[in-house]
Design a protein around this motif. Structure first.
Motif, PDB file in Angstrom:
ATOM      1  N   ALA A  47     -35.399 -18.058   4.978  1.00 46.18           N
ATOM      2  CA  ALA A  47     -34.986 -18.141   6.360  1.00 46.18           C
ATOM      3  C   ALA A  47     -34.145 -19.015   7.015  1.00 46.18           C
ATOM      4  CB  ALA A  47     -36.516 -18.095   7.036  1.00 46.18           C
ATOM      5  N   GLY A  48     -33.749 -20.064   6.186  1.00 43.11           N
ATOM      6  CA  GLY A  48     -32.891 -20.911   6.756  1.00 43.11           C
ATOM      7  C   GLY A  48     -33.180 -22.438   6.667  1.00 43.11           C
ATOM      8  N   VAL A  49     -34.240 -22.715   6.304  1.00 39.68           N
ATOM      9  CA  VAL A  49     -34.624 -24.178   6.057  1.00 39.68           C
ATOM     10  C   VAL A  49     -34.606 -24.976   4.767  1.00 39.68           C
ATOM     11  CG1 VAL A  49     -36.933 -25.615   6.323  1.00 39.68           C
ATOM     12  CG2 VAL A  49     -36.466 -23.607   7.772  1.00 39.68           C
ATOM     13  N   GLY A  50     -33.609 -25.768   4.602  1.00 37.56           N
ATOM     14  CA  GLY A  50     -33.380 -26.698   3.501  1.00 37.56           C
ATOM     15  C   GLY A  50     -34.017 -27.942   3.673  1.00 37.56           C
ATOM     16  N   ARG A  51     -34.500 -28.478   2.538  1.00 34.70           N
ATOM     17  CA  ARG A  51     -35.163 -29.703   2.244  1.00 34.70           C
ATOM     18  C   ARG A  51     -34.645 -30.735   1.217  1.00 34.70           C
ATOM     19  NH1 ARG A  51     -41.751 -30.890   1.679  1.00 34.70           N
ATOM     20  NH2 ARG A  51     -41.480 -33.361   1.683  1.00 34.70           N
ATOM     21  N   LYS A  52     -34.319 -31.833   1.411  1.00 38.71           N
ATOM     22  CA  LYS A  52     -33.843 -32.712   0.308  1.00 38.71           C
ATOM     23  C   LYS A  52     -34.889 -33.707   0.314  1.00 38.71           C
ATOM     24  CE  LYS A  52     -30.735 -36.298  -0.849  1.00 38.71           C
ATOM     25  NZ  LYS A  52     -31.768 -36.583  -1.519  1.00 38.71           N
ATOM     26  N   PHE A  53     -35.351 -33.971  -0.840  1.00 36.69           N
ATOM     27  CA  PHE A  53     -36.619 -34.767  -1.240  1.00 36.69           C
ATOM     28  C   PHE A  53     -35.895 -36.143  -1.332  1.00 36.69           C
ATOM     29  CE2 PHE A  53     -38.479 -30.880  -2.335  1.00 36.69           C
ATOM     30  CZ  PHE A  53     -39.986 -31.116  -1.807  1.00 36.69           C
ATOM     31  N   GLN A  54     -36.767 -37.258  -1.382  1.00 36.84           N
ATOM     32  CA  GLN A  54     -36.045 -38.569  -1.648  1.00 36.84           C
ATOM     33  C   GLN A  54     -35.346 -38.835  -2.884  1.00 36.84           C
ATOM     34  OE1 GLN A  54     -39.175 -41.170  -0.532  1.00 36.84           O
ATOM     35  NE2 GLN A  54     -38.185 -43.107  -1.301  1.00 36.84           N
ATOM     36  N   LYS A  55     -35.835 -38.186  -3.932  1.00 35.65           N
ATOM     37  CA  LYS A  55     -35.283 -38.448  -5.386  1.00 35.65           C
ATOM     38  C   LYS A  55     -34.445 -37.631  -5.569  1.00 35.65           C
ATOM     39  CE  LYS A  55     -36.818 -39.704  -9.893  1.00 35.65           C
ATOM     40  NZ  LYS A  55     -36.591 -38.651 -10.702  1.00 35.65           N
ATOM     41  N   PRO A  56     -33.035 -37.673  -5.778  1.00 35.74           N
ATOM     42  CA  PRO A  56     -32.118 -36.536  -6.195  1.00 35.74           C
ATOM     43  C   PRO A  56     -32.515 -35.767  -7.365  1.00 35.74           C
ATOM     44  CG  PRO A  56     -31.162 -38.693  -6.495  1.00 35.74           C
ATOM     45  CD  PRO A  56     -32.380 -39.168  -6.096  1.00 35.74           C
ATOM     46  N   GLU A  83     -33.378 -24.184  21.177  1.00 38.61           N
ATOM     47  CA  GLU A  83     -34.337 -24.713  20.137  1.00 38.61           C
ATOM     48  C   GLU A  83     -34.371 -24.017  18.843  1.00 38.61           C
ATOM     49  OE1 GLU A  83     -38.470 -24.771  21.361  1.00 38.61           O
ATOM     50  OE2 GLU A  83     -38.019 -25.590  23.498  1.00 38.61           O
ATOM     51  N   ALA A  84     -34.256 -24.911  17.685  1.00 38.37           N
ATOM     52  CA  ALA A  84     -34.260 -24.336  16.638  1.00 38.37           C
ATOM     53  C   ALA A  84     -35.719 -24.396  15.897  1.00 38.37           C
ATOM     54  CB  ALA A  84     -33.465 -25.189  15.471  1.00 38.37           C
ATOM     55  N   LEU A  85     -36.144 -25.350  15.936  1.00 38.81           N
ATOM     56  CA  LEU A  85     -37.765 -25.523  15.207  1.00 38.81           C
ATOM     57  C   LEU A  85     -38.654 -25.775  16.354  1.00 38.81           C
ATOM     58  CD1 LEU A  85     -38.654 -25.565  12.218  1.00 38.81           C
ATOM     59  CD2 LEU A  85     -38.644 -28.043  12.486  1.00 38.81           C
ATOM     60  N   ASN A 138     -54.401 -25.379  11.569  1.00 41.97           N
ATOM     61  CA  ASN A 138     -54.339 -24.821  13.078  1.00 41.97           C
ATOM     62  C   ASN A 138     -52.711 -24.920  13.505  1.00 41.97           C
ATOM     63  OD1 ASN A 138     -56.323 -23.695  15.041  1.00 41.97           O
ATOM     64  ND2 ASN A 138     -57.597 -25.490  14.362  1.00 41.97           N
ATOM     65  N   GLY A 139     -52.599 -24.076  14.583  1.00 39.80           N
ATOM     66  CA  GLY A 139     -51.268 -24.122  15.229  1.00 39.80           C
ATOM     67  C   GLY A 139     -50.221 -23.262  14.415  1.00 39.80           C
ATOM     68  N   ARG A 198     -37.824 -19.375  17.514  1.00 37.96           N
ATOM     69  CA  ARG A 198     -38.992 -19.002  18.235  1.00 37.96           C
ATOM     70  C   ARG A 198     -39.377 -17.488  18.046  1.00 37.96           C
ATOM     71  NH1 ARG A 198     -41.376 -21.400  21.681  1.00 37.96           N
ATOM     72  NH2 ARG A 198     -40.714 -23.179  22.794  1.00 37.96           N
ATOM     73  N   ARG A 199     -38.879 -17.024  16.642  1.00 41.29           N
ATOM     74  CA  ARG A 199     -39.172 -15.570  16.543  1.00 41.29           C
ATOM     75  C   ARG A 199     -39.664 -15.568  14.793  1.00 41.29           C
ATOM     76  NH1 ARG A 199     -34.804 -13.508  13.751  1.00 41.29           N
ATOM     77  NH2 ARG A 199     -33.287 -14.774  14.058  1.00 41.29           N
ATOM     78  N   ILE A 200     -39.436 -16.390  13.919  1.00 40.53           N
ATOM     79  CA  ILE A 200     -39.937 -16.302  12.612  1.00 40.53           C
ATOM     80  C   ILE A 200     -40.858 -17.362  12.419  1.00 40.53           C
ATOM     81  CG2 ILE A 200     -39.114 -16.644  10.116  1.00 40.53           C
ATOM     82  CD1 ILE A 200     -36.130 -16.236  11.371  1.00 40.53           C
ATOM     83  N   GLU A 201     -42.128 -16.954  12.147  1.00 42.24           N
ATOM     84  CA  GLU A 201     -43.357 -17.723  12.071  1.00 42.24           C
ATOM     85  C   GLU A 201     -43.357 -18.086  10.603  1.00 42.24           C
ATOM     86  OE1 GLU A 201     -48.105 -17.779  12.770  1.00 42.24           O
ATOM     87  OE2 GLU A 201     -46.684 -16.283  14.060  1.00 42.24           O
ATOM     88  N   LEU A 202     -42.728 -19.348  10.364  1.00 45.40           N
ATOM     89  CA  LEU A 202     -42.688 -20.109   9.175  1.00 45.40           C
ATOM     90  C   LEU A 202     -44.082 -20.448   8.491  1.00 45.40           C
ATOM     91  CD1 LEU A 202     -40.226 -22.984   9.818  1.00 45.40           C
ATOM     92  CD2 LEU A 202     -39.720 -20.526   8.892  1.00 45.40           C
ATOM     93  N   THR A 203     -45.119 -20.644   9.250  1.00 41.04           N
ATOM     94  CA  THR A 203     -46.389 -20.711   8.804  1.00 41.04           C
ATOM     95  C   THR A 203     -47.102 -19.296   8.297  1.00 41.04           C
ATOM     96  OG1 THR A 203     -46.768 -20.981  11.123  1.00 41.04           O
ATOM     97  CG2 THR A 203     -47.357 -22.876   9.937  1.00 41.04           C
TER      98      THR A 203
END
Ligand SMILES: Nc1ncnc2c1ncn2[C@@H]1O[C@H](COP(=O)(O)OP(=O)(O)OP(=O)(O)O)[C@@H](O)[C@H]1O
Length: 247
Positions: A80-89, A3-5, A58-59, A65-70
Motif C-alpha cells: 500500500a506504500g508504507v516502508g519501515r526501516k528498523f534500527q539495525k540495518p 494528510e498521508a497517515l 481499538n481505533g 483517508r481511504r486505505i484502512e491499514l488496520t
C-alpha cells in the motif's frame, strides 16, 4: 496540506496493559514528523501498529483517508506504500550495493517469476541511479556492502526502502550509533527525501537531530499524546521537560 497517515483513537494492548492508549494524530505529505518520548512511551509499538506487526484493539490507522491499514496484513501494508526501516540495518553484506538495490527492487512490488529474472526496465534503472545519488553513494555500485561503515549501511538500507517508492517512510532511530559527521549527513539525506508525495516519520532520541529534521514533533508518554507541535515550542514545554528532556 494533504494528510498521508491518520492515526485515529488507536489503542494497543498487551494483556491488560495499554502500550498505546487512545492515540490520535496525523502526518502530512511533504513533512517530517518526529515521535519522541521516554523509554517505554510506546514509540516502537506505534510503528508496529502502523505496519501491522502489532494488532490494534481499538481505533484505526488509514493511509490517504481511504486505505484502512488496520484491516491489512503486513505485506499488504508494504504494497500500500508504507516502508519501515528498523534500527539495525538488514542489508545483504556479501552482495554489492547494486545487487542490494536490485534485490530490494524485486521484492518491493508483486512481480511475476518472469519479471524477477528479466533485466530491469529503463524506469527501474533510472530509479536505482537516482537512489544512488540521493544516498550519496553513486561511486560505490560495485562495493561489497559488508565493507561499508555503520552509517553507510544505514543509508544503503534507506536506499533499499526507496525501491518501494513508499508514500510513508518510517525510520526507527536512524542515527543511533552514528558518528557526528554521519548524523549530519543523515539529516541532509532526510531533507532530500522530503517530497510532496511522501510523508516521513522518525523515532529518535537525539534531540539535536530531531530539531534539524522535524517539521512537527509528537511527544508520547505512557502510550498517550503528551504534546505536539514544532520542536522549538515542544522543547520548552514544561510537561516535556518533566517527563523526558529534563532527565
Ligand atoms: N510484546 C510485548 N508484550 C508486552 N509488553 C510489551 C510488548 N512490547 C512492548 N511492550 C511494552 O509496551 C511499552 C511500550 O514499549 P515500546 O517499545 O513501544 O516503547 P518505546 O517508546 O519504543 O521505548 P524505547 O525508547 O525504549 O524504544 C513498554 O512498557 C513495553 O514494555
Amino acid at each position: 496540506m494533504t494528510e498521508a497517515l491518520q492515526v485515529d483513537g488507536v489503542t494497543v494492548t498487551f494483556g491488560t496493559f495499554r502500550a498505546i492508549n487512545n492515540l490520535t494524530f496525523h502526518v502530512d505529505y511533504g513533512t517530517v514528523c518526529a515521535i519522541i518520548g521516554p523509554n517505554g512511551a510506546g514509540k516502537t509499538t506505534l510503528l508496529d501498529a502502523i505496519t501491522g506487526k502489532s494488532s490494534v484493539s481499538n481505533g484505526c490507522i488509514t493511509l490517504d483517508r481511504r486505505i484502512e491499514l488496520t484491516k491489512l496484513q503486513e505485506p499488504e501494508i508494504v504494497l500500500a506504500g508504507v516502508g519501515r526501516k528498523f534500527q539495525k540495518p538488514s542489508i545483504f553484506e556479501a552482495l554489492t550495493l547494486m545487487q542490494n538495490l536490485m534485490l530490494a527492487l524485486n521484492v518491493s512490488k508483486r512481480r511475476t517469476i518472469m519479471e524477477l529474472f528479466s533485466l530491469p526496465t529503463a524506469q527501474q534503472v533510472a530509479l536505482i541511479e537516482q537512489t544512488f545519488e540521493t544516498i550519496g553513494m553513486a561511486d560505490q555500485h560495485d562495493q561489497i556492502a559488508g565493507t561499508l561503515s555503520h552509517g553507510q549501511k544505514q543509508w544503503l538500507e534507506i536506499g533499499m526502502l526507496l525501491m518501494q517508492e513508499p508514500r510513508v517512510l518510517l525510520l526507527d532511530e536512524p542515527v543511533a550509533g552514528m558518528s557526528d559527521s554521519e548524523t549530519e549527513r543523515t539529516a541532509d539525506l532526510i531533507a532530500k527525501l522530503k517530497s510532496p508525495d511522501r510523508a516521513i516519520v522518525v523515532i529518535e532520541h537525539d534531540m539535536e537531530f530531531v530539531e534539524k529534521v522535524a517539521d512537527r514533533v509528537i511527544v508520547l508518554d505512557g502510550g498517550q499524546l503528551l504534546v505536539e507541535g514544532r520542536m522549538d515550542a515542544v522543547k520548552s514545554d514544561p510537561r516535556v521537560v518533566e517527563v523526558y528532556l529534563g532527565r
